[in-house]
Design an enzyme around this catalytic site. Structure first.
Site, PDB file in Angstrom:
ATOM      1  CB  THR A  12      -0.817   0.019   1.202  1.00  0.00           C
ATOM      2  OG1 THR A  12      -1.842  -0.948   1.118  1.00  0.00           O
ATOM      3  CG2 THR A  12      -1.617   1.404   1.373  1.00  0.00           C
ATOM      4  CB  SER A  54       2.713  -8.095   0.796  1.00  0.00           C
ATOM      5  OG  SER A  54       1.678  -7.919   1.600  1.00  0.00           O
ATOM      6  CB  THR A  85       0.269  -4.041   6.105  1.00  0.00           C
ATOM      7  OG1 THR A  85      -0.944  -4.110   5.763  1.00  0.00           O
ATOM      8  CG2 THR A  85       0.841  -2.588   6.295  1.00  0.00           C
ATOM      9  CG  ASP A  86      -2.708  -7.299   3.162  1.00  0.00           C
ATOM     10  OD1 ASP A  86      -3.073  -6.507   4.141  1.00  0.00           O
ATOM     11  OD2 ASP A  86      -3.369  -7.188   2.111  1.00  0.00           O
TER      12      ASP A  86
HETATM   13  N1  ASP Z   1      -2.542  -5.273   0.046  1.00  0.00           N
HETATM   14  C1  ASP Z   1      -1.537  -4.349   0.694  1.00  0.00           C
HETATM   15  C2  ASP Z   1      -0.228  -5.267   0.695  1.00  0.00           C
HETATM   16  O1  ASP Z   1      -0.178  -6.222   1.431  1.00  0.00           O
HETATM   17  C3  ASP Z   1      -1.869  -3.873   1.865  1.00  0.00           C
HETATM   18  C4  ASP Z   1      -0.839  -2.927   2.672  1.00  0.00           C
HETATM   19  O2  ASP Z   1       0.117  -2.836   2.246  1.00  0.00           O
HETATM   20  O3  ASP Z   1      -1.144  -2.591   3.590  1.00  0.00           O
HETATM   21  O4  ASP Z   1       0.630  -4.900  -0.125  1.00  0.00           O
END
Ligand code: ASP
Length: 334
Positions: A12, A54, A85-86
């Site tokens: 993100t 991710s 973050t995922d």
């Molecule tokens: N879908 C995103 C990822 O994990 C979510 C994030 O980065 O907060 O790449």
């Protein structure tokens, strides 16, 4: 001046809107350029390793990050990895096993809102990750996010929207960071440079099986052609159904007696698992091939078992590596 390598992988933090939804597009250089003050604190170089959500991070991606850190290890004082973050908790755990006892800090961060969002958490997370990576007391693999530093094996993504996305599970925070001040909550022993151990083999045939009421034990047979290890998320402190036909006992002992690995954990997020407490678990507690997860996170179990099975298939060695505490991943005596 200390040298930091920032390794950008997407997430993100690097995402921009498209008609198909948010997708990573900003480069690491662009992200760094958006964070005031960091160029005065260190000599910062950026490596763009990939630019992915991710969700698509896999063990081969972990190895790519591992290789990037090891190739540049001598040239830098610390590393900051920008990551979605995922699956960040899985990658942090994997790096904790692939690069053990690093005197130089390897810090993962990301954000809940893209850098381009006016209310983003991206700037402060990058800024504080770099501060943490520059601090002489920082070492090994950790996550810095929303003013908290978490051991790389103890993080769980707990919230999908709030800035406070990560919790440290069953272990104290390493530190909190208020603006420019790092307040240590855990003072570990700093490893010597000679203690660094890096590994490059993983076995990705690891499956997480969550028990739900009426789950069919036949699932063990169905998984056996595809996986070498199962992480079983039991009920409560370690409950595994006892049906009249003993079908769970047959399936579980059949799995381990066929030479496969089983690690037993709990689906309850906090305080860990102990098979000895209830009759519905105790019969599994003595078997030498059934590993007890104690208070480890499922994310760390996945990464640790992939790492262990990448090193050995000998039951004694699997057991010894499993019960060894690495980067604070399990509490001693549990
Ligand atoms: N879908 C995103 C990822 O994990 C979510 C994030 O980065 O907060 O790449």
């Amino acid at each position: 001046m200390k040298k930091i390598l920032m390794i950008a992988t997407g997430g993100t933090i690097a995402s921009v809107g498209s008609e198909h939804g948010l997708t990573p597009a900003m480069t690491g250089e662009e992200l760094a350029a958006n964070v005031p003050g960091i160029q005065d604190k260190c000599e910062l170089n950026v490596l763009q390793l990939m630019n992915i959500d991710s969700t698509n991070m896999r063990p081969k991606g972990w190895l790519k990050i591992r290789d990037a850190v090891m190739e540049h290890y001598e040239l830098y004082d610390g590393f900051v990895i920008l990551h979605g973050t995922d699956t960040l908790a899985y990658t942090a755990a994997a790096l904790s096993y692939l690069i053990q006892d690093s005197r130089k800090p390897i810090v993962l961060t990301g954000s809940q809102k893209p850098m381009g969002n006016p209310y983003t958490d991206a700037k402060i997370n990058i800024y504080q990750s770099i501060l943490y990576a520059l601090d002489d007391q920082s070492c090994r693999v950790s996550i810095v996010f929303n003013g908290k530093a978490v051991a790389g094996t103890r993080a769980r993504k707990q919230r999908t929207r709030s800035f406070d996305a990560f919790e440290s599970m069953n272990f104290p925070l390493l530190a909190v960071i208020h603006d420019d001040r790092i307040i240590r909550h855990y003072n570990g022993i700093l490893p010597e440079a000679k203690e660094l151990n890096a590994y490059s083999q993983l076995n990705d045939r690891v499956f997480v099986l969550k028990l739900t009421p009426e789950v069919k034990p036949d699932i063990f047979g169905l998984l056996s052609g595809h996986y070498d290890a199962i992480i079983l998320e039991t009920f409560g402190i370690g409950g595994i159904p006892e049906y009249e036909d003993a079908s769970f006992e047959k399936a579980i002992f059949g799995w381990v007696d066929a030479g496969k690995t089983l690690a037993v954990t709990t689906q309850v997020p906090e305080e860990g698992c102990d098979l000895e407490v209830y009759k519905v678990g105790k019969k599994y507690s003595e078997h030498p091939r059934i590993l007890q997860a104690g208070d480890m996170t499922t994310e760390s179990l996945v990464a640790k078992i992939m790492w262990i099975l990448g090193q050995t298939d000998k039951p004694d060695e699997i057991r010894n590596l499993f019960y060894k505490t690495i980067n604070h991943d399990r509490s001693i005596g549990i």
